[in-house]
Design an enzyme around this catalytic site. Structure first.
Site, PDB file in Angstrom:
ATOM      1  N   ARG A   1       0.850  -1.205   0.000  1.00 24.73           N
ATOM      2  CA  ARG A   1       0.000   0.000   0.000  1.00 24.73           C
ATOM      3  C   ARG A   1       0.882   1.250   0.000  1.00 24.73           C
ATOM      4  NH1 ARG A   1      -1.961   2.013   4.499  1.00 24.73           N
ATOM      5  NH2 ARG A   1      -2.309   0.009   5.519  1.00 24.73           N
TER       6      ARG A   1
ATOM      7  N   TYR B   1     -14.936  17.126 -16.221  1.00 21.57           N
ATOM      8  CA  TYR B   1     -15.446  15.754 -16.272  1.00 21.57           C
ATOM      9  C   TYR B   1     -16.518  15.621 -15.191  1.00 21.57           C
ATOM     10  CZ  TYR B   1     -15.682  10.851 -15.059  1.00 21.57           C
ATOM     11  OH  TYR B   1     -16.137   9.606 -14.733  1.00 21.57           O
TER      12      TYR B   1
ATOM     13  N   ASP C   1      -6.008  18.802 -15.445  1.00 23.50           N
ATOM     14  CA  ASP C   1      -6.337  17.432 -15.845  1.00 23.50           C
ATOM     15  C   ASP C   1      -5.910  17.301 -17.306  1.00 23.50           C
ATOM     16  OD1 ASP C   1      -7.570  15.125 -16.852  1.00 23.50           O
ATOM     17  OD2 ASP C   1      -9.213  15.238 -15.413  1.00 23.50           O
TER      18      ASP C   1
ATOM     19  N   LYS D   1      -7.306   6.048 -19.714  1.00 24.48           N
ATOM     20  CA  LYS D   1      -7.602   6.448 -21.106  1.00 24.48           C
ATOM     21  C   LYS D   1      -6.378   6.186 -21.998  1.00 24.48           C
ATOM     22  CE  LYS D   1     -11.294   7.930 -19.013  1.00 24.48           C
ATOM     23  NZ  LYS D   1     -12.485   7.142 -18.903  1.00 24.48           N
TER      24      LYS D   1
HETATM   25  C1  PLP Z   1     -10.925  14.044 -18.140  1.00 29.61           C
HETATM   26  C2  PLP Z   1     -11.200  12.952 -17.155  1.00 29.61           C
HETATM   27  N1  PLP Z   1     -10.688  13.029 -15.925  1.00 29.61           N
HETATM   28  C3  PLP Z   1     -10.940  12.062 -15.008  1.00 29.61           C
HETATM   29  C4  PLP Z   1     -11.720  10.966 -15.304  1.00 29.61           C
HETATM   30  C5  PLP Z   1     -11.975   9.917 -14.261  1.00 29.61           C
HETATM   31  O1  PLP Z   1     -11.266   8.755 -14.558  1.00 29.61           O
HETATM   32  P1  PLP Z   1     -11.459   7.394 -13.740  1.00 29.61           P
HETATM   33  O2  PLP Z   1     -12.627   6.707 -14.344  1.00 29.61           O
HETATM   34  O3  PLP Z   1     -10.157   6.665 -13.915  1.00 29.61           O
HETATM   35  O4  PLP Z   1     -11.721   7.756 -12.317  1.00 29.61           O
HETATM   36  C6  PLP Z   1     -12.273  10.842 -16.573  1.00 29.61           C
HETATM   37  C7  PLP Z   1     -13.105   9.681 -16.909  1.00 29.61           C
HETATM   38  O5  PLP Z   1     -13.726   9.595 -17.935  1.00 29.61           O
HETATM   39  C8  PLP Z   1     -12.012  11.870 -17.519  1.00 29.61           C
HETATM   40  O6  PLP Z   1     -12.557  11.808 -18.752  1.00 29.61           O
END
Ligand code: PLP
Length: 372
Positions: A47, A99, A171, A196
């Site tokens: 962890r 998001y 992000d 992604k």
């Molecule tokens: C731009 C962006 N940030 C964060 C996330 C969250 O990702 P996770 O599903 O790995 O928590 C997403 C998910 O689609 C996203 O498109």
């Protein structure tokens, strides 16, 4: 070194015991101590850290040009770790089109912990300046933003955050470090959904925070990583790292394909609007060209005829799969408003497309037959 070389080599070391060129997966949860109680190999308990996570974090930091990185089991966990490093009563400025999971965390979970958030249009620099308060500790941007792929001027918003002494987070999931370098443009932290493009094959969930400097804030995030324990498994770290090895080449192909598909859709009579930062008609095309080296694989199209017409396209596509998420090798398409639920800001006729690595002509033919 160029990013192609960094992506292939960062975090990798030939194993001194076996000569293995590719790192082994280390499922062990615990690591041997010396009789004096020390941890001579640097690992204690998985962890806290693990050889696969360490390799991935080293690679992520190198890709973004940061000093350190912390990997998580999802981007939502990474986002939560950044927010947990703040204090109750702190103020956050965030995009109104972040998001939807990030917005929900701020509106629901962290509002209860007394984080106060103002949501603004990040393309309006004056609105961002007006949203700042004496207790603003964090400014969050996401660019390109989902699902209209609006572009935030990273450097301009960074100046506002810096003047206020607030931590500035970008992000960078959609652009990836291949197409955009937020830390060089003034961001303190970069957040990724490695789920992604970095993982790149739709088979692993993961998130990360990369920090420009290894400061107290990053140490607090590291502390949350170990104490809350939303950490990726060794196999997940290994998968993300394997995905990263081809990231620069995949991003080039995703971008080339997406531009061809966007150009086709923009000229199609059944399409009302196309949102893609690589099209000259995009409202922030100039900012995009300044801060990005390519425009990525994500685009959206608004279909003439409203919600039902959009669903009809979903029913007819053959190569595209109707599913959420993005960044994999296969092309996906989804009616975004119905995924986002009641709080959606997405137009009802909007389809979001994740353009994969198939031949662009096949994708265009598929969309052509589905649009009718
Ligand atoms: C731009 C962006 N940030 C964060 C996330 C969250 O990702 P996770 O599903 O790995 O928590 C997403 C998910 O689609 C996203 O498109």
């Amino acid at each position: 070194m160029r990013i192609e070389t960094v992506a292939v080599h960062a975090g990798t070391h030939v194993d001194p015991g076996t000569g293995a060129v590719t790192q082994a997966i280390h499922p062990s949860t615990t690591f041997e101590r010396d009789p004096d109680g020390s941890y001579p190999r640097g690992f204690l308990y998985s962890r806290n850290n693990n050889p696969n996570r360490e390799a991935l974090e080293e690679c992520l930091a190198a890709l973004e040009g940061g000093a350190a990185a912390a990997a998580f089991s999802s981007a939502s966990a990474a986002t939560s770790a950044v927010l947990l490093a703040l204090e109750p009563g702190d103020h956050v400025v965030a995009p109104m089109d972040a998001y939807h999971g990030t917005s929900r965390l701020l509106r629901e979970t962290f509002a209860r912990w007394k984080l106060d958030t103002t949501f603004v249009d990040m393309t309006d620099v004056a609105a961002v300046r007006a949203a700042m308060r004496a207790n603003t500790r964090l400014v969050w941007v996401e660019t390109p933003s989902n699902p209209l792929w609006k572009i935030t001027d990273i450097a301009a918003i960074g100046e506002i955050a810096r003047a206020a002494g607030a931590c500035y987070v970008c992000d960078n999931t959609t652009a990836t470090p291949v197409l955009q370098s937020p830390l060089k443009l003034g961001a303190d932290l970069v957040v990724h959904a490695t789920t992604k493009y970095l993982g790149g094959h739709g088979d692993v969930l993961g998130g990360a925070v990369v920090s420009r400097v290894a400061d107290d804030l990053f140490e607090r995030i590291r502390g949350v990583q170990a104490s809350v324990g939303a950490v990726p498994s060794p196999f997940d770290c290994w998968l993300v790292l394997r995905g990263i090895r081809t990231l620069p080449w995949r991003m080039r192909a995703h971008s080339d394909n997406a531009l061809k598909v966007a150009t086709f859709l923009a000229a199609h009579p059944r399409v009302e609007a196309v949102h893609y930062p690589g099209l000259p008609s995009h409202p922030q095309a100039g900012v995009a060209r300044r801060q990005m080296t390519g425009f990525g694989g994500m685009l959206s199209a608004q279909v003439r005829g409203g919600r039902e017409a959009a669903f009809a396209v979903e029913r007819k596509v053959r190569i595209f799969t109707c599913a959420t998420s993005f960044g994999g090798t296969e092309s996906l398409l989804e009616h975004r408003a119905s995924v986002e639920g009641a709080a959606t800001r997405s137009p009802d006729n909007l389809l979001r497309l994740s353009i994969g690595l198939e031949h662009a002509d096949d994708l265009i033919e598929d969309l052509g037959q589905a649009l009718g």
